[in-house]
Design a protein around this motif. Structure first.
Motif, mmCIF file in Angstrom:
data_model
loop_
_atom_site.group_PDB
_atom_site.id
_atom_site.type_symbol
_atom_site.label_atom_id
_atom_site.label_comp_id
_atom_site.label_asym_id
_atom_site.label_seq_id
_atom_site.Cartn_x
_atom_site.Cartn_y
_atom_site.Cartn_z
ATOM 1 N N SER A 52 61.424 -11.791 0.461
ATOM 2 C CA SER A 52 60.351 -12.840 -0.722
ATOM 3 C C SER A 52 58.623 -12.006 -0.469
ATOM 4 C CB SER A 52 59.226 -14.100 0.454
ATOM 5 O OG SER A 52 60.371 -14.358 0.457
ATOM 6 N N MET A 53 59.360 -9.836 -1.116
ATOM 7 C CA MET A 53 58.361 -9.506 -1.578
ATOM 8 C C MET A 53 58.295 -9.467 -2.715
ATOM 9 S SD MET A 53 59.538 -6.565 0.712
ATOM 10 C CE MET A 53 60.049 -6.044 1.978
ATOM 11 N N ASP A 54 56.858 -9.171 -3.269
ATOM 12 C CA ASP A 54 56.282 -8.898 -4.557
ATOM 13 C C ASP A 54 57.268 -7.949 -4.727
ATOM 14 O OD1 ASP A 54 54.899 -9.250 -6.986
ATOM 15 O OD2 ASP A 54 52.861 -8.693 -6.151
ATOM 16 N N PRO A 55 57.837 -7.807 -6.569
ATOM 17 C CA PRO A 55 58.366 -6.209 -6.814
ATOM 18 C C PRO A 55 56.876 -6.318 -7.234
ATOM 19 C CG PRO A 55 58.936 -9.392 -8.016
ATOM 20 C CD PRO A 55 58.349 -9.135 -6.806
ATOM 21 N N GLU A 56 56.176 -6.592 -7.907
ATOM 22 C CA GLU A 56 54.862 -5.402 -8.093
ATOM 23 C C GLU A 56 54.867 -4.772 -7.409
ATOM 24 O OE1 GLU A 56 53.785 -6.089 -11.560
ATOM 25 O OE2 GLU A 56 55.828 -7.051 -11.805
ATOM 26 N N LYS A 57 54.698 -4.224 -6.205
ATOM 27 C CA LYS A 57 53.646 -3.799 -4.818
ATOM 28 C C LYS A 57 54.727 -2.674 -4.333
ATOM 29 C CE LYS A 57 50.111 -7.199 -3.705
ATOM 30 N NZ LYS A 57 49.822 -7.859 -2.581
ATOM 31 N N LEU A 58 56.811 -2.816 -4.957
ATOM 32 C CA LEU A 58 57.551 -2.396 -4.045
ATOM 33 C C LEU A 58 56.737 -0.005 -4.530
ATOM 34 C CD1 LEU A 58 60.220 -4.544 -4.669
ATOM 35 C CD2 LEU A 58 58.788 -4.090 -2.837
ATOM 36 N N VAL A 59 57.736 0.557 -3.176
ATOM 37 C CA VAL A 59 57.102 1.625 -2.935
ATOM 38 C C VAL A 59 58.652 1.963 -2.323
ATOM 39 C CG1 VAL A 59 55.803 3.644 -1.783
ATOM 40 C CG2 VAL A 59 54.810 1.445 -2.825
ATOM 41 N N VAL A 60 58.934 2.688 -2.753
ATOM 42 C CA VAL A 60 60.224 3.820 -2.165
ATOM 43 C C VAL A 60 59.194 5.124 -0.853
ATOM 44 C CG1 VAL A 60 61.980 5.398 -2.648
ATOM 45 C CG2 VAL A 60 61.100 4.163 -3.845
ATOM 46 N N THR A 61 60.178 3.890 -0.227
ATOM 47 C CA THR A 61 59.727 4.562 1.692
ATOM 48 C C THR A 61 60.747 5.778 1.454
ATOM 49 O OG1 THR A 61 61.277 2.838 2.448
ATOM 50 C CG2 THR A 61 58.548 2.701 1.931
ATOM 51 N N GLN A 62 61.787 5.517 1.872
ATOM 52 C CA GLN A 62 63.120 6.137 1.894
ATOM 53 C C GLN A 62 64.296 6.615 1.554
ATOM 54 O OE1 GLN A 62 64.730 4.816 5.141
ATOM 55 N NE2 GLN A 62 63.790 5.331 6.363
ATOM 56 N N VAL A 63 64.916 7.400 0.512
ATOM 57 C CA VAL A 63 65.868 7.769 0.046
ATOM 58 C C VAL A 63 66.573 8.800 0.777
ATOM 59 C CG1 VAL A 63 64.518 8.672 -1.232
ATOM 60 C CG2 VAL A 63 67.038 7.863 -2.272
ATOM 61 N N PHE A 64 67.647 9.173 0.717
ATOM 62 C CA PHE A 64 68.337 10.254 1.126
ATOM 63 C C PHE A 64 69.773 10.305 1.413
ATOM 64 C CE2 PHE A 64 67.806 7.698 4.825
ATOM 65 C CZ PHE A 64 68.962 7.399 5.535
ATOM 66 N N ALA A 65 70.733 11.099 0.809
ATOM 67 C CA ALA A 65 72.535 10.974 1.052
ATOM 68 C C ALA A 65 72.940 11.922 1.711
ATOM 69 C CB ALA A 65 72.090 11.808 -1.097
ATOM 70 N N THR A 66 74.151 11.845 2.195
ATOM 71 C CA THR A 66 74.572 12.591 3.404
ATOM 72 C C THR A 66 75.766 12.357 3.312
ATOM 73 O OG1 THR A 66 75.131 9.853 4.189
ATOM 74 C CG2 THR A 66 73.436 11.695 5.189
ATOM 75 N N PRO A 67 76.838 13.544 3.291
ATOM 76 C CA PRO A 67 77.840 13.342 3.297
ATOM 77 C C PRO A 67 78.774 12.539 2.980
ATOM 78 C CG PRO A 67 77.338 16.131 4.415
ATOM 79 C CD PRO A 67 76.175 14.171 4.340
ATOM 80 N N GLY A 68 79.825 12.194 2.680
ATOM 81 C CA GLY A 68 81.101 11.479 2.980
ATOM 82 C C GLY A 68 82.129 11.721 3.027
ATOM 83 N N PRO A 69 83.650 11.675 3.337
ATOM 84 C CA PRO A 69 84.457 12.036 2.847
ATOM 85 C C PRO A 69 84.856 13.482 1.883
ATOM 86 C CG PRO A 69 84.860 9.827 2.877
ATOM 87 C CD PRO A 69 83.852 9.995 2.937
ATOM 88 N N ILE A 70 86.169 14.100 2.485
ATOM 89 C CA ILE A 70 86.015 15.323 1.036
ATOM 90 C C ILE A 70 86.954 15.207 0.925
ATOM 91 C CG2 ILE A 70 85.453 17.920 0.317
ATOM 92 C CD1 ILE A 70 84.244 18.107 2.447
ATOM 93 N N LEU A 71 87.624 15.535 -0.381
ATOM 94 C CA LEU A 71 88.932 15.284 -1.634
ATOM 95 C C LEU A 71 89.504 16.377 -1.787
ATOM 96 C CD1 LEU A 71 88.347 12.194 -4.055
ATOM 97 C CD2 LEU A 71 88.932 11.590 -1.903
#
Length: 111
Positions: free
Chosen positions: A63-82
């Motif tokens: 129930s957060m307000d969509p107008e007040k949202l901030v991206v606090t964390q974003v990161f990429a980690t490696p998955g399996p390698i084909l």
């Protein structure tokens, strides 16, 4: 409180995704969406979808307000390698690594 969304096994290397992640980290959700729409990188489309999902999770589950949202964390980690092989001269074979990634994105309400 943070709302998270995960994107797993995306077929782009983590290095390429991390470049786009650095652009939106710390920005508010609307600005981050605008940046992703204007970025000509392959990683921007899956990240846009992930940001929409995280915002929807915040709105519906917490129930957060969509107008007040901030991206606090974003990161990429490696998955399996084909692992694939490429034929080379004199009967040899070189290995080609097709990398995958797992991306985590978290949004929270601005104070």
């Amino acid at each position: 409180m943070e709302a998270k969304a995960y994107l797993r096994y995306v077929r782009i290397s983590p290095r390429k995704i991390q470049i786009v992640c650095d652009l939106i980290r710390g920005k508010d959700a609307q600005t981050a969406m605008a940046i992703l729409m204007q970025t000509p990188k392959a990683a921007s489309e899956p990240l846009m979808k992930l940001l929409k999902s995280a915002c929807a999770n915040a709105e519906n589950n917490f129930s957060m307000d969509p107008e007040k949202l901030v991206v606090t964390q974003v990161f990429a980690t490696p998955g399996p390698i084909l692992k694939r092989m490429m034929p080379r001269a004199r009967g040899r074979a070189y290995r080609i690594n097709k990398r995958t990634s797992h991306v985590t994105l978290a949004v929270a309400e601005r104070d």
